[in-house]
Enzyme design. Structure first.
Site, PDB file in Angstrom:
ATOM      1  CG  ASP A   1      -0.031   9.286   0.602  1.00  0.00           C
ATOM      2  OD1 ASP A   1      -0.105   8.111   0.999  1.00  0.00           O
ATOM      3  OD2 ASP A   1      -0.722  10.216   1.050  1.00  0.00           O
TER       4      ASP A   1
ATOM      5  CG  HIS B   1      -2.026  -1.026   1.098  1.00  0.00           C
ATOM      6  ND1 HIS B   1      -3.290  -0.722   0.667  1.00  0.00           N
ATOM      7  CD2 HIS B   1      -2.017  -2.367   1.298  1.00  0.00           C
ATOM      8  CE1 HIS B   1      -4.023  -1.822   0.631  1.00  0.00           C
ATOM      9  NE2 HIS B   1      -3.270  -2.840   1.015  1.00  0.00           N
TER      10      HIS B   1
HETATM   11  C1  GDG Z   1      -2.224   3.815   3.238  1.00  0.00           C
HETATM   12  C2  GDG Z   1      -1.242   4.494   2.283  1.00  0.00           C
HETATM   13  C3  GDG Z   1      -2.984   4.409   0.490  1.00  0.00           C
HETATM   14  C4  GDG Z   1      -8.836  10.150   7.589  1.00  0.00           C
HETATM   15  N1  GDG Z   1      -9.278  10.886   8.610  1.00  0.00           N
HETATM   16  C5  GDG Z   1     -10.415  10.323   9.022  1.00  0.00           C
HETATM   17  C6  GDG Z   1     -10.665   9.210   8.220  1.00  0.00           C
HETATM   18  N2  GDG Z   1      -9.678   9.136   7.348  1.00  0.00           N
HETATM   19  C7  GDG Z   1      -9.661   8.142   6.266  1.00  0.00           C
HETATM   20  C8  GDG Z   1      -9.743   8.842   4.929  1.00  0.00           C
HETATM   21  C9  GDG Z   1      -9.187   7.794   4.006  1.00  0.00           C
HETATM   22  C10 GDG Z   1      -8.181   7.066   4.901  1.00  0.00           C
HETATM   23  O1  GDG Z   1      -8.483   7.403   6.244  1.00  0.00           O
HETATM   24  C11 GDG Z   1      -6.775   7.567   4.658  1.00  0.00           C
HETATM   25  O2  GDG Z   1      -6.319   6.978   3.509  1.00  0.00           O
HETATM   26  P1  GDG Z   1      -5.027   7.496   2.769  1.00  0.00           P
HETATM   27  O3  GDG Z   1      -4.980   6.818   1.459  1.00  0.00           O
HETATM   28  O4  GDG Z   1      -5.069   8.977   2.657  1.00  0.00           O
HETATM   29  O5  GDG Z   1      -3.778   7.201   3.700  1.00  0.00           O
HETATM   30  P2  GDG Z   1      -3.111   6.083   4.684  1.00  0.00           P
HETATM   31  O6  GDG Z   1      -3.853   5.934   5.940  1.00  0.00           O
HETATM   32  O7  GDG Z   1      -1.715   6.571   4.854  1.00  0.00           O
HETATM   33  O8  GDG Z   1      -3.153   4.692   3.897  1.00  0.00           O
HETATM   34  C12 GDG Z   1      -1.979   5.312   1.230  1.00  0.00           C
HETATM   35  C13 GDG Z   1      -3.850   3.634   1.471  1.00  0.00           C
HETATM   36  O9  GDG Z   1      -3.051   2.932   2.419  1.00  0.00           O
HETATM   37  C14 GDG Z   1      -4.747   2.616   0.751  1.00  0.00           C
HETATM   38  O10 GDG Z   1      -3.990   1.739  -0.022  1.00  0.00           O
HETATM   39  O11 GDG Z   1      -3.809   5.221  -0.334  1.00  0.00           O
HETATM   40  O12 GDG Z   1      -1.079   5.861   0.310  1.00  0.00           O
HETATM   41  O13 GDG Z   1      -0.348   5.343   3.004  1.00  0.00           O
HETATM   42  O14 GDG Z   1     -10.185   6.874   3.625  1.00  0.00           O
HETATM   43  O15 GDG Z   1     -11.071   9.236   4.716  1.00  0.00           O
HETATM   44  N3  GDG Z   1     -11.731   8.395   8.354  1.00  0.00           N
HETATM   45  C15 GDG Z   1     -12.611   8.720   9.343  1.00  0.00           C
HETATM   46  N4  GDG Z   1     -12.436   9.800  10.158  1.00  0.00           N
HETATM   47  C16 GDG Z   1     -11.359  10.625  10.027  1.00  0.00           C
HETATM   48  O16 GDG Z   1     -11.230  11.614  10.745  1.00  0.00           O
HETATM   49  N5  GDG Z   1     -13.686   7.947   9.517  1.00  0.00           N
END
Ligand code: GDG
Length: 465
Positions: A367, A158
């Site tokens: 990322d 990821h």
């Molecule tokens: C890893 C990789 C890759 C955030 N704040 C809240 C909340 N979130 C949710 C977002 C989004 C998820 O968390 C974050 O996803 P990301 O993709 O931005 O980042 P990582 O956590 O670093 O994830 C990344 C991912 O895996 C998937 O393969 O895209 O690059 O680092 O869905 O909405 N959710 C809630 N409350 C919040 O305050 N419920």
């Protein structure tokens, strides 16, 4: 159809699509894939026990089984907080300055992978397909092979794959990557991370790569390496937008802005997300335009993350200091330009906040993909969409080319992009958004899981069906 066995650090079963809960797309995708095929979701329970026993806690949910094991405190410290989050995470996000190379971390990581393989292999039946998630388990496939498991086993990473020059600083990197070659398929988020992996395999292992099939051969080992960009669960996310909670959250934020344009950032509080750099860019903007306090409100939602790790405590302190300083310098008696919210919200609330914001500021320094960028796009009003400002260094930038792409290290460039977004005419906003939305809608997380699994079940000796 063969059964599916998913392995991930934590097991987080989605409570049903459309639930306004805290689950992300991955939980939904894994639950959907398991529900369709039947099988087992295996991982750490999140609990600690004094003595590791390998005892499995099995639960039946929604047509499949979850199987979890407890770990000892020193396992959690060395494998999870240590090697996974203090060695691999910073190194794979190009932060070699933060990567800690402690022998105990490496040993703990190897030990937990071995324990996981020991607990998992008796559950695997002849035709099962095993799908391992992420950097916590790079050697797990090899450990399962050592138990004689001959099933198809795949790995999806990821996070980014680092450039060869950085990866070679990791002690025993050759062994780690050689172990990965025991997977049948290795998936990456973007072509860039895939190319870095192939470069490493060629340079450090003398691998032969067949660019068409993605086959990587080292001696008599062979694996297929390909890019499978992950998406959001489009249907689930759009259903959240229909809820009363989403509508009220949009009004609550929109109504509180006092006619200012709202820009939003939503990120786990992680140094890879470029949060201090984002404040620096705002500093440039506010210093170079008069009266910006009456024009722009920036809302940063940043739920705390990995609080046991020092670099995460530091990023939190840095951000608190910077936003405090910024607001001290740029507020008026009745207006504060940055709202920094150090907690999480429900996903339906997030939908409403995204929709209230006319600018989505997604500027990680590095990322794997970044799903917030895709969620921001999906949440927009088609008749009056906001503008996505996206880091070139997120995997998502390969797909979302109609965003305003920026270098997050260049505060001037980010400031100019925010200014451009604030002035952008409706016709251009719509034209850009329509293309972005088509990507988010047409390549969602369910397609992603299907694509990966069909590559995994494909017998490489047979032509593609
Ligand atoms: C890893 C990789 C890759 C955030 N704040 C809240 C909340 N979130 C949710 C977002 C989004 C998820 O968390 C974050 O996803 P990301 O993709 O931005 O980042 P990582 O956590 O670093 O994830 C990344 C991912 O895996 C998937 O393969 O895209 O690059 O680092 O869905 O909405 N959710 C809630 N409350 C919040 O305050 N419920």
């Amino acid at each position: 159809m063969s059964r599916l066995i998913v392995v991930s650090n934590r097991v987080s079963v989605a409570k049903g699509r459309g639930a306004a809960g805290a689950q992300g797309g991955l939980a939904v995708a894994m639950s959907a894939a398991l529900h369709k095929r039947g099988g087992i979701w295996f991982g750490w329970s999140g609990n600690e026990v004094e003595q590791f026993t390998g005892q499995l806690t099995m639960e039946r949910v929604d047509g499949f089984t979850t199987a979890t094991v407890d770990l000892e405190p020193h396992d959690v410290e060395e494998y999870y907080n240590g090697y996974a989050n203090r060695t691999l995470w910073p190194l794979f996000h190009y932060r070699i300055d933060l990567a800690e190379y402690e022998n105990e971390f490496g040993r703990g990581y190897e030990r937990v992978n071995e324990q996981f393989a020991n607990s998992l292999f008796p559950l695997i039946e002849k035709d099962d397909v095993v799908w391992v998630q992420d950097y916590h388990f790079l050697p797990l496939g090899e450990r399962l092979r050592a138990h004689g498991v001959q099933n198809r086993i795949g790995l999806f990473l990821h996070i980014p794959w680092p450039p060869t020059r950085l990866l070679v600083s990791l002690p025993h990197h050759e062994r780690l990557v050689a172990a990965m070659l025991r997977y049948d398929v290795i998936g990456f988020q973007s072509v860039e991370w895939l190319e870095s992996f192939l470069h490493y395999c060629r340079k450090e292992h003398g691998a032969e790569v067949d660019e068409d099939s993605g086959a990587v051969r080292i001696g008599n080992q062979s694996t297929i390496a390909r890019a499978f960009p992950i998406g959001i669960d489009h249907a689930e996310f759009m259903a959240l937008g229909e809820t009363e909670i989403a509508r009220r959250s949009q009004q609550r934020l929109g109504g509180s802005a006092r006619k200012r344009t709202i820009a939003i950032g939503v990120d786990r509080l992680d140094y890879s997300k470029g949060l201090p750099e984002r404040i620096d860019a705002l500093e440039r903007l506010f210093s170079s335009h008069d009266d910006m306090v009456n024009q722009l409100l920036f809302v940063q939602i940043a739920p705390p993350s990995r609080e046991d790790v020092r670099s995460y405590q530091q990023i939190r302190a840095t951000l608190e200091q910077k936003t405090g300083q910024f607001n001290g310098a740029h507020s008026d008696v009745d207006l504060v330009p940055i709202r920094y919210v150090n907690r999480g919200f429900g996903r339906a609330e997030l939908f409403g906040f995204y929709r209230a914001a006319k600018i989505g500021l997604v500027t990680p320094l590095r990322d794997g993909m970044n799903l917030v960028a895709k969620e921001y796009v999906a949440a927009q009003d088609p008749e009056d969409p906001g503008v996505l400002i996206l880091s070139r260094f997120a995997g998502a930038a390969e797909q979302l080319t109609d965003a305003l792409l920026v270098n997050p290290h260049d505060g001037g460039e980010v400031a100019r992009a925010i200014w451009t977004a604030m002035q952008m005419p409706l016709a251009e906003r719509k034209a850009r958004w329509e293309k972005l939305y088509a990507v988010v809608r047409d390549a969602d997380v369910i397609d992603w899981a299907d694509d990966f699994l069909s590559a995994l079940v494909q017998d490489p000796t047979q032509p593609e069906t």
